[in-house]
Design a protein around this motif. Structure first.
Motif, PDB file in Angstrom:
ATOM      1  N   GLN A  18      39.613  41.036  57.612  1.00 43.21           N
ATOM      2  CA  GLN A  18      40.799  41.178  56.701  1.00 43.21           C
ATOM      3  C   GLN A  18      40.434  40.710  55.376  1.00 43.21           C
ATOM      4  O   GLN A  18      40.934  41.547  54.356  1.00 43.21           O
ATOM      5  N   LEU A  19      39.392  39.936  55.127  1.00 49.52           N
ATOM      6  CA  LEU A  19      38.874  39.434  53.771  1.00 49.52           C
ATOM      7  C   LEU A  19      38.367  40.638  53.180  1.00 49.52           C
ATOM      8  O   LEU A  19      38.407  40.825  51.838  1.00 49.52           O
ATOM      9  N   PHE A  20      37.321  41.510  53.914  1.00 55.15           N
ATOM     10  CA  PHE A  20      36.879  42.406  53.213  1.00 55.15           C
ATOM     11  C   PHE A  20      37.996  43.568  52.610  1.00 55.15           C
ATOM     12  O   PHE A  20      37.846  44.201  51.607  1.00 55.15           O
ATOM     13  N   ASP A  21      38.838  43.751  53.645  1.00 57.79           N
ATOM     14  CA  ASP A  21      40.073  44.456  53.018  1.00 57.79           C
ATOM     15  C   ASP A  21      40.895  44.372  51.985  1.00 57.79           C
ATOM     16  O   ASP A  21      41.052  45.040  51.102  1.00 57.79           O
ATOM     17  N   MET A  22      41.006  43.116  51.672  1.00 58.49           N
ATOM     18  CA  MET A  22      41.546  42.418  50.536  1.00 58.49           C
ATOM     19  C   MET A  22      40.657  42.672  49.407  1.00 58.49           C
ATOM     20  O   MET A  22      41.083  43.030  48.319  1.00 58.49           O
ATOM     21  N   LEU A  23      39.462  42.181  49.485  1.00 52.40           N
ATOM     22  CA  LEU A  23      38.489  42.361  48.251  1.00 52.40           C
ATOM     23  C   LEU A  23      38.533  44.021  47.861  1.00 52.40           C
ATOM     24  O   LEU A  23      38.113  44.008  46.640  1.00 52.40           O
ATOM     25  N   HIS A  24      38.506  44.819  48.882  1.00 50.46           N
ATOM     26  CA  HIS A  24      38.223  46.194  48.257  1.00 50.46           C
ATOM     27  C   HIS A  24      39.579  46.397  47.530  1.00 50.46           C
ATOM     28  O   HIS A  24      39.693  47.521  46.723  1.00 50.46           O
ATOM     29  N   ASN A  25      40.601  45.961  47.725  1.00 50.82           N
ATOM     30  CA  ASN A  25      41.855  46.382  47.099  1.00 50.82           C
ATOM     31  C   ASN A  25      42.133  45.423  45.720  1.00 50.82           C
ATOM     32  O   ASN A  25      43.174  45.580  45.391  1.00 50.82           O
ATOM     33  N   MET A  26      40.998  44.651  45.368  1.00 48.32           N
ATOM     34  CA  MET A  26      41.180  43.872  44.415  1.00 48.32           C
ATOM     35  C   MET A  26      40.358  44.376  43.251  1.00 48.32           C
ATOM     36  O   MET A  26      40.301  43.890  42.191  1.00 48.32           O
ATOM     37  N   ARG A  27      39.664  45.597  43.431  1.00 47.65           N
ATOM     38  CA  ARG A  27      38.783  46.143  42.676  1.00 47.65           C
ATOM     39  C   ARG A  27      39.281  46.747  41.367  1.00 47.65           C
ATOM     40  O   ARG A  27      40.534  47.071  41.374  1.00 47.65           O
ATOM     41  N   SER A  28      38.681  46.294  40.085  1.00 49.55           N
ATOM     42  CA  SER A  28      39.010  47.058  38.883  1.00 49.55           C
ATOM     43  C   SER A  28      37.791  47.239  37.948  1.00 49.55           C
ATOM     44  O   SER A  28      36.902  46.904  38.168  1.00 49.55           O
TER      45      SER A  28
END
Length: 388
Positions: free
Chosen positions: A157-167
């Motif tokens: 879940q953590l990896f999923d959220m980190l991947h969607n925080m990318r900029s």
């Protein structure tokens, strides 16, 4: 148009004028629709006021003349349309992506807010250490803030959220937060006890402080580095180690992580070219997390790499640059996490990951939409480019 302080901004407001930092960086252009992450970013950069658009009330229409009474007509009531799940439809009537759904989730939005707070607090911590005020920082507070990100969440879940925080403009501080979380996940997969996990998390948060001593024009250069610039960047582990030594009661493992996270088990790393048996265990974990975060980051010259492309890059190195037990544990857990996941292949087709090939983790067997099974380990030139 009106001016509001960041604390008074709301998601959905429209930026009326470019928002520019004191250093001249544009962090939101006119016409941008604000979200919670952007608002937190404005607070982080200490923006005093933001110009937003205000809907002006439309003038009341002139009263129309009263029409003559119409002849009565029979009204046929049309059947009511079936209700539409608006949360699954976007304006052009296409089904929204998983990423879009995730970003609407209150849990993810809460993660975004805490993520931005962690970055802001980490910057304050770095600033104090750089200013020679290492005795005033509180490592317990650093860890407590990080807990808001990893508590009550599975590693994936953590990896999923980190991947969607990318900029595109991820900062050194964002990178350190990411590495701390990825390293902690690997530590859990290695079954490290909580005390070691906490030290590992702090090591990740502080490992790249030395990069703050490298000029931005070198650190963020998009073109090829000169030999002089490359050597400058290679100094950041030593610079970070030197800064962190000024922090009272700091754990030796954290110092080793800063100094050795670019060392490699085959002796090809820097700054000292240490062989594997001389590299600290914490630094060996941070090294893997550091490379993983760099490869999955968005760059001006390329899109972020998918998990399977990252695994392929590690496989290409033959696992000889990282501690074997650590890298195999990391990659096998990453690959297994995407079992039954929807993916896009390099030929543009979509499929579902059906089976992980233990001898070639980057090339699983996939089930195409027509029901056919393809073993990617037997298909040269075909790979997974996106995990949906």
């Amino acid at each position: 148009m009106k001016q509001l302080a960041p604390k008074d901004l709301k998601s959905g407001m429209i930026v009326a004028k470019d928002v520019i930092t004191k250093q001249g960086q544009t962090i939101a252009s006119a016409g941008t629709t604000l979200n919670s992450q952007m608002i937190a970013k404005m607070s982080f950069y200490r923006i005093a006021e933001v110009s937003v658009e205000v809907d002006e009330p439309a003038p009341a229409p002139a009263p129309a003349p009263t029409p003559a009474a119409p002849e009565p007509v029979e009204v046929v009531k049309e059947p009511e349309p079936a209700p539409v799940k608006t949360e699954e439809i976007i304006p052009n009537n296409e089904t929204i992506s998983y990423s879009q759904k995730l970003k609407r989730d209150p849990v993810f939005q809460d993660f975004q807010l805490n993520y931005s707070k962690n970055i802001a607090f980490l910057k304050e911590t770095f600033d104090k250490i750089i200013a020679g005020q290492g005795s005033s920082i509180n490592q317990t507070d650093l860890l407590r803030n990080a807990e808001t990100l990893f508590q009550s969440k599975t590693s994936m879940q953590l990896f999923d959220m980190l991947h969607n925080m990318r900029s595109l403009d991820d900062s050194v501080y964002a990178h350190n937060v990411n590495v701390a979380l990825v390293a902690r996940a690997l530590g859990k997969w290695l079954k490290w006890p909580k005390e070691r996990l906490n030290t590992l998390t702090l090591a990740g948060l502080l490992h790249d402080i030395g990069k703050t001593q490298i000029p931005d024009e070198v650190l963020n250069k998009t073109g090829a580095l000169t030999d002089e610039e490359f050597n400058m960047i290679r100094e950041h582990p030593k610079l970070g180690h030197k800064l962190l030594k000024t922090v009272p009661h700091i754990e030796p493992a954290i110092l080793y992580a800063a100094l050795q996270h670019h060392e490699r088990y085959d002796g090809t790393g820097y700054p000292k070219g240490l062989p594997g048996d001389e590299i600290d265990d914490y630094a060996a974990v941070i090294a893997i997390a550091d490379v993983y975060d760099a490869m999955t980051a968005t760059r001006s010259y390329r899109a972020p790499m998918s998990a399977f492309q990252v695994i392929a890059a590690f496989e290409h190195d033959g696992y000889n640059k990282y501690k074997p037990q650590y890298i195999l544990t990391f990659l096998s857990n990453i690959a297994e996490a995407y079992l039954n996941n929807r993916v896009i292949l390099s030929d543009g087709s979509s499929a579902t990951v059906a089976y992980i090939n233990s001898n070639k983790l980057s090339k699983p067997m996939v089930k195409k939409d027509d029901g056919s099974i393809i073993d990617l380990s037997r298909q040269s030139g075909l790979e997974i480019t996106t995990c949906l």
